[in-house]
Motif scaffolding. Structure first.
Motif, short mmCIF file in Angstrom:
data_model
loop_
_atom_site.label_atom_id
_atom_site.label_comp_id
_atom_site.label_asym_id
_atom_site.label_seq_id
_atom_site.Cartn_x
_atom_site.Cartn_y
_atom_site.Cartn_z
N GLY A 167 0.93 -1.23 -0.16
CA GLY A 167 -0.02 0.06 -0.07
C GLY A 167 0.77 1.38 -0.04
O GLY A 167 0.50 2.34 -0.64
N PHE A 308 -6.33 9.30 -6.81
CA PHE A 308 -6.94 7.97 -6.47
C PHE A 308 -5.87 7.01 -6.14
O PHE A 308 -6.34 6.08 -5.19
N ALA A 312 -5.90 4.83 -2.83
CA ALA A 312 -5.98 3.49 -2.58
C ALA A 312 -4.82 2.82 -1.92
O ALA A 312 -5.38 1.68 -1.45
N SER A 315 -5.51 3.28 1.62
CA SER A 315 -6.58 2.29 2.19
C SER A 315 -6.13 0.63 2.24
O SER A 315 -6.48 0.15 3.34
N MET A 316 -4.88 0.49 1.12
CA MET A 316 -4.49 -0.89 1.42
C MET A 316 -3.74 -1.01 2.65
O MET A 316 -3.89 -2.25 3.10
#
Length: 332
Positions: A167, A308, A312, A315-316
């Protein structure tokens, strides 16, 4: 007459049970309000000191991360002494040997490195990306625990660390404000923070030498000040002149510095109290959520651009940390 007396007696137990239930409900409600208030205060102090650090170091022109860390440690030393010795927040624990003192001093130096590194990174990186890198702490903790204590986790736990690291790699590629030096300092600070937690378990593992986090902070803070003062004077030689100049230009300079330093201690105190009144697992879950809240607030305040891909990646990382915590709990 007997029937009346008997009836009165039969009603008493029910009345007592009702009163006890009401009292228990009232106590439970008070505890819930207290813990909720404590968590809000913990979030406020943690996120507040992070955002104020960013504001002072990056937006305000106070580009002295070592001196700022020294201010934090000075406040922690003074307020820890007041809280423990005068306010009796926790009982005072004495240092029992020279070897214990040397171990605490070692922890203090590592702790200094982690805080200074984190503050330096805030000069170059947005808070959102700083928090994304900081979320990889479990990865470094597992790594140091394995090499220093040969402590092994279940294979599932190690698998959960893959998205944690992946991430951050993804977030790095999608970060518009990426700065290599700031990134290196942020990773170094995260690794030092993890190293300190493992080292603390190794150095202060015997029952006679264990200190709670507040007493440990009481002894670590003055040592940190002694280490940081010559470092600040050597590596930030114009800090005094620049600070005085900024204070004359901005009348709230000293207020901001004092508030920032006090909040640094408040964050440590609230961290201890939340752990004491909830649990380590609850603290971990709340910590993950706190990072996400800090990211959102920092983006709204500092208007730093996000993509984005960056969101992402972060968030991962957070989902990986949550999975890692859950895996550790299940395989204890």
């Amino acid at each position: 007459m007997n029937n009346s007396s008997s009836s009165t007696k039969s009603k008493n137990p029910t009345s007592k049970a009702t009163k006890m239930s009401s009292s228990s409900s009232s106590t439970s409600r008070k505890d819930t309000i207290f813990i909720t208030s404590l968590i809000i205060l913990w979030y406020s102090t943690n996120i507040g000191v992070l955002l104020l650090n960013k504001f002072l170091l990056s937006n305000y022109g106070f580009a002295f991360p070592i001196f700022l860390t020294m201010c934090h440690m000075s406040a922690c030393a003074i307020l820890s002494y007041v809280s423990i010795v005068f306010l009796k927040v926790v009982p005072l624990q004495r240092i029992k040997s020279r070897s214990q003192f040397l171990r605490i001093a070692t922890l203090s130096v590592v702790f200094c490195g982690s805080v200074v590194g984190g503050n330096i990174s805030l000069k170059y990186l947005p808070v959102s990306f700083n928090q994304a890198v900081g979320a990889t702490t479990p990865f470094f903790t597992a790594l140091f625990a394995y090499f220093m204590t040969l402590k092994k986790e279940a294979w599932v736990t190690y698998v959960c660390l893959v998205p944690v690291v992946a991430g951050v790699v993804i977030a790095s590629g999608g970060e518009p404000s990426f700065h290599l030096y700031g990134f290196i300092m942020c990773v170094s600070a995260t690794a030092a923070r993890a190293f300190k937690s493992v080292l603390q378990g190794v150095l202060l593992s015997s029952e006679g030498e264990k200190l709670n986090s507040m007493n440990l902070l009481l002894y670590m803070s003055p040592i940190a000040v002694v280490v940081l003062l010559p470092a600040a004077l050597t590596m930030e030689p114009n800090v005094w002149d620049a600070t005085i100049s900024l204070a004359m230009e901005h009348k709230f300079m000293w207020v901001l510095l004092l508030l920032n330093s006090s909040m640094a201690y408040g964050a440590n105190l609230c961290n201890f109290l939340v752990t004491k009144h909830t649990s380590a697992l609850t603290l971990q879950v709340l910590g993950n959520a706190k990072g996400a809240v800090a990211v959102v607030i920092s983006i709204l305040l500092f208007r730093n651009p996000v993509t984005f891909i960056g969101i992402a990646g972060y968030s991962m990382t957070v989902m990986g940390v949550v999975a890692y915590g859950e895996s550790k709990r299940r395989h204890k």
